[in-house]
Scaffold this motif. Structure first.
Motif, PDB file in Angstrom:
ATOM      1  N   TYR A  99      11.919  -3.926   6.573  1.00  0.00           N
ATOM      2  CA  TYR A  99      11.033  -3.538   7.665  1.00  0.00           C
ATOM      3  C   TYR A  99      11.796  -3.371   8.973  1.00  0.00           C
ATOM      4  CZ  TYR A  99       7.346  -3.647  11.071  1.00  0.00           C
ATOM      5  OH  TYR A  99       6.537  -3.324  12.109  1.00  0.00           O
ATOM      6  N   ASN A 129       5.119  -6.303   5.735  1.00  0.00           N
ATOM      7  CA  ASN A 129       4.423  -5.479   4.737  1.00  0.00           C
ATOM      8  C   ASN A 129       4.523  -6.022   3.316  1.00  0.00           C
ATOM      9  OD1 ASN A 129       3.462  -3.542   6.604  1.00  0.00           O
ATOM     10  ND2 ASN A 129       5.528  -2.685   6.709  1.00  0.00           N
ATOM     11  N   GLN A 159      -0.342  -6.931  10.101  1.00  0.00           N
ATOM     12  CA  GLN A 159       0.257  -5.994   9.160  1.00  0.00           C
ATOM     13  C   GLN A 159      -0.256  -6.296   7.747  1.00  0.00           C
ATOM     14  OE1 GLN A 159       4.372  -6.586  10.795  1.00  0.00           O
ATOM     15  NE2 GLN A 159       4.293  -4.389  11.128  1.00  0.00           N
TER      16      GLN A 159
END
Ligand code: 5GP
Length: 194
Positions: A99, A129, A159
């Motif tokens: 990420y 994520n 997220q």
């Protein structure tokens, strides 16, 4: 976890609406006392799960994972991001999209250290994520080992990772859950996420 939230508020730097920098105690310099408290907390949450190994991803997961493993009395394995082990056929591997670095790494764990007898606790520094946890879980599946759950130091609740993992039935224990980084302000989500 109150001490962790206070530390994040004091020393965390909001780099953008989605990225938090905690280099002063977790991602560059490490606060060993806080890591010990974090390790103890993970160990107590998974105390009755029959953990035989703690698995993390280099490098920022190693400190909290090691302190949790110390308290649980089991070894800790860190998956490598670059294949520096000599025998490629002696490895479990998975692809993980990073990420923060915006690149895909092939992570690897030697077959010597994970087997079908193992009950594994995953530990990571951040949950965004969910790609790191999913990649580590794939390594566990390749080994035929079982996953007890994932312990995360800081979950960014805004997220998708936490929802994705929990929907897949993965137990996720996060010690601090951030609900927003908007306006350079760190806001915590305090209710239990189920
Ligand atoms: P995920 O795999 O859940 O998408 O992202 C988690 C990984 O990305 C963590 O292992 C961590 O290294 C990195 N990461 C994600 N978000 C942040 C963040 O806001 N700050 C820092 N320092 N690392 C992050």
């Amino acid at each position: 976890m109150e001490q962790l939230e206070q530390k994040i508020l004091r020393e965390g730097r909001v780099l953008s609406e989605s990225v938090l920098k905690v280099d002063s105690f977790l991602n560059h310099q490490i606060d060993p006392q806080l890591m010990q408290q974090i390790g103890d907390e993970f160990a107590s949450r998974f105390a009755s799960d029959g953990i035989t190994k703690v698995l993390t991803l280099e490098s920022s997961g190693i400190a909290p994972a090691t302190l949790a493993a110390l308290r649980l009395g089991v070894p800790v394995i860190f998956a490598r991001k670059k294949t520096s082990l000599t025998l490629a056929n002696g490895l479990y591997t998975a692809e993980v999209y990073s990420y923060t670095k915006k690149e895909t790494n092939t992570i690897s764990v030697s077959k010597d250290y994970l087997s079908h007898d193992d009950r594994v606790l995953l530990i990571d520094d951040f949950l965004a994520n969910g790609q790191a946890v999913l990649g580590l879980n794939e390594v566990i599946n390749q080994a035929g080992a079982s996953l007890a759950g994932a312990g995360v130091v800081i979950e960014k609740g805004f997220q998708d990772g936490g929802k994705l993992l929990r929907e897949q039935g993965i137990r996720v224990e996060s010690l601090a859950i951030i609900s927003s980084l908007q306006n350079k302000t760190i806001t915590f989500h305090r209710e239990e996420v189920t």
